[in-house]
Design a protein around this motif. Sequence first.
Motif, short mmCIF file in Angstrom:
data_model
loop_
_atom_site.label_atom_id
_atom_site.label_comp_id
_atom_site.label_asym_id
_atom_site.label_seq_id
_atom_site.Cartn_x
_atom_site.Cartn_y
_atom_site.Cartn_z
N TYR A 46 0.96 -1.36 -0.08
CA TYR A 46 0.22 -0.08 -0.04
C TYR A 46 0.86 1.16 0.15
O TYR A 46 0.56 2.05 -0.77
N LEU A 47 1.97 1.12 0.83
CA LEU A 47 2.93 2.33 0.97
C LEU A 47 3.56 2.73 -0.50
O LEU A 47 3.45 3.65 -1.12
N ARG A 48 4.25 1.60 -1.04
CA ARG A 48 4.45 1.92 -2.41
C ARG A 48 3.62 2.26 -3.35
O ARG A 48 3.99 2.93 -4.34
N SER A 49 2.51 1.39 -3.41
CA SER A 49 1.39 2.12 -4.53
C SER A 49 0.77 3.42 -4.22
O SER A 49 0.58 4.05 -5.39
N THR A 50 0.57 3.94 -3.18
CA THR A 50 0.50 5.32 -3.08
C THR A 50 1.44 6.38 -3.42
O THR A 50 1.12 6.95 -4.29
N GLU A 51 2.64 5.87 -3.18
CA GLU A 51 3.78 6.87 -3.53
C GLU A 51 3.65 6.83 -5.19
O GLU A 51 4.09 7.86 -5.84
N GLN A 52 3.82 5.80 -5.69
CA GLN A 52 3.67 5.66 -6.96
C GLN A 52 2.60 6.33 -7.97
O GLN A 52 2.66 6.88 -9.00
N ARG A 53 1.52 6.63 -7.54
CA ARG A 53 0.24 6.81 -8.23
C ARG A 53 -0.02 8.49 -7.67
O ARG A 53 -0.67 9.14 -8.33
N TRP A 54 0.65 8.96 -6.62
CA TRP A 54 0.62 10.40 -6.16
C TRP A 54 1.25 11.28 -7.15
O TRP A 54 2.43 10.85 -7.63
N PRO A 55 0.88 12.38 -7.37
CA PRO A 55 -0.48 13.05 -7.11
C PRO A 55 -1.37 12.77 -8.15
O PRO A 55 -2.83 13.25 -8.00
N ARG A 56 -1.37 12.15 -9.25
CA ARG A 56 -2.30 12.03 -10.36
C ARG A 56 -3.28 11.20 -10.20
O ARG A 56 -4.43 11.58 -10.49
N CYS A 57 -2.91 10.01 -9.57
CA CYS A 57 -4.09 9.05 -9.40
C CYS A 57 -4.66 8.76 -8.08
O CYS A 57 -5.52 8.26 -7.87
N TRP A 58 -3.63 9.35 -7.27
CA TRP A 58 -4.05 9.08 -5.77
C TRP A 58 -3.68 10.67 -5.18
O TRP A 58 -2.62 11.04 -5.44
N ASP A 59 -4.50 10.77 -4.13
CA ASP A 59 -4.25 12.10 -3.63
C ASP A 59 -4.59 12.02 -2.04
O ASP A 59 -5.84 11.26 -1.82
N ALA A 60 -4.36 12.86 -1.20
CA ALA A 60 -4.65 12.73 0.37
C ALA A 60 -4.82 14.06 0.94
O ALA A 60 -4.18 15.16 0.36
N VAL A 61 -5.17 14.01 1.97
CA VAL A 61 -5.15 15.40 3.04
C VAL A 61 -4.67 14.70 4.34
O VAL A 61 -4.91 13.35 4.63
N VAL A 62 -3.85 15.30 5.25
CA VAL A 62 -3.38 14.71 6.28
C VAL A 62 -3.87 15.61 7.68
O VAL A 62 -4.09 16.74 7.30
N ALA A 63 -3.66 15.06 8.70
CA ALA A 63 -3.94 15.73 10.00
C ALA A 63 -2.56 15.31 10.79
O ALA A 63 -2.16 14.28 10.88
N ILE A 64 -1.79 16.59 10.86
CA ILE A 64 -0.64 16.42 11.62
C ILE A 64 -0.81 16.99 12.94
O ILE A 64 -1.13 18.17 13.14
N ASP A 65 -0.13 16.31 13.92
CA ASP A 65 -0.24 16.88 15.21
C ASP A 65 1.31 16.96 15.65
O ASP A 65 1.79 15.78 15.93
N GLY A 66 1.80 18.24 15.95
CA GLY A 66 3.24 18.02 15.96
C GLY A 66 3.93 17.87 14.81
O GLY A 66 3.85 18.43 13.68
N ASP A 67 4.73 16.98 14.72
CA ASP A 67 5.32 16.21 13.37
C ASP A 67 4.74 14.94 13.14
O ASP A 67 5.49 14.14 12.41
N LEU A 68 3.95 14.47 13.83
CA LEU A 68 3.14 13.04 13.60
C LEU A 68 2.01 12.95 12.81
O LEU A 68 1.40 14.05 12.93
N LEU A 69 1.96 12.12 12.15
CA LEU A 69 0.44 12.11 11.33
C LEU A 69 -0.43 11.32 12.34
O LEU A 69 -0.37 10.44 13.07
N ALA A 70 -1.39 12.02 12.45
CA ALA A 70 -2.75 11.84 13.35
C ALA A 70 -3.74 11.08 12.44
O ALA A 70 -4.46 10.25 12.99
N GLY A 71 -3.85 11.13 11.19
CA GLY A 71 -4.88 10.73 10.27
C GLY A 71 -4.42 11.18 8.79
O GLY A 71 -3.86 12.18 8.56
N TRP A 72 -5.29 10.54 7.88
CA TRP A 72 -5.20 10.89 6.48
C TRP A 72 -6.66 10.40 5.83
O TRP A 72 -7.11 9.62 6.33
N ALA A 73 -7.06 11.36 4.78
CA ALA A 73 -8.04 10.76 4.07
C ALA A 73 -7.60 10.74 2.53
O ALA A 73 -7.01 11.89 2.32
N GLU A 74 -8.17 9.76 1.92
CA GLU A 74 -7.32 9.57 0.62
C GLU A 74 -8.52 9.57 -0.64
O GLU A 74 -9.51 9.06 -0.21
N TYR A 75 -8.15 9.69 -1.79
CA TYR A 75 -8.96 9.04 -2.72
C TYR A 75 -8.08 8.69 -3.87
O TYR A 75 -6.81 9.07 -4.08
#
Length: 150
Positions: A46-75
């Motif tokens: 999943y990590l490889r696939s999202t990186e390969q498809r970003w940003p044209r076929c896959w994109d997301a928004v993130v919730a960042i708390d400090g420097d940590l990822l608190a969550g993400w929403a993707e399409y």
Amino acid sequence: MKSAQVVIRPWERGDFARLAAAGPRLSARTLHLRFWSPVPVLPASYLRSTEQRWPRCWDAVVAIDGDLLAGWAEYGRSAARPDTADVAVCVVDAQQGHGIGTALLERLVAQARAAGLVSVHADIEWRNAIARHAWQHVTGGRASTYALAG
């Protein structure tokens, strides 16, 4: 959202490392709800696939708390209809129940609309009442597909 420290923003290249680092903070239940299968860890494929498809076929928004990822929403855009996409949201266990998922979904829908998508679709497990509530709050209904264009 309860935490004023959490920032919701568009995905950036450095967020792939944050996503990988967030893996240990995702329980088996959270991973199952996100990936619809009993995966013990955040899948490397999943990590490889999202990186390969970003940003044209896959994109997301993130919730960042400090420097940590608190969550993400993707399409992920549909190969057959690239003006439509499937969406998913995931929030690390310690941050769940604070409105982060709803805030992420709101921002993702706006970003998808701005990117020219005409609809988004979410498959939500029937037992995931919190996700179903967030979807209804953002889309205004129970239908699994939400039209973005006028």
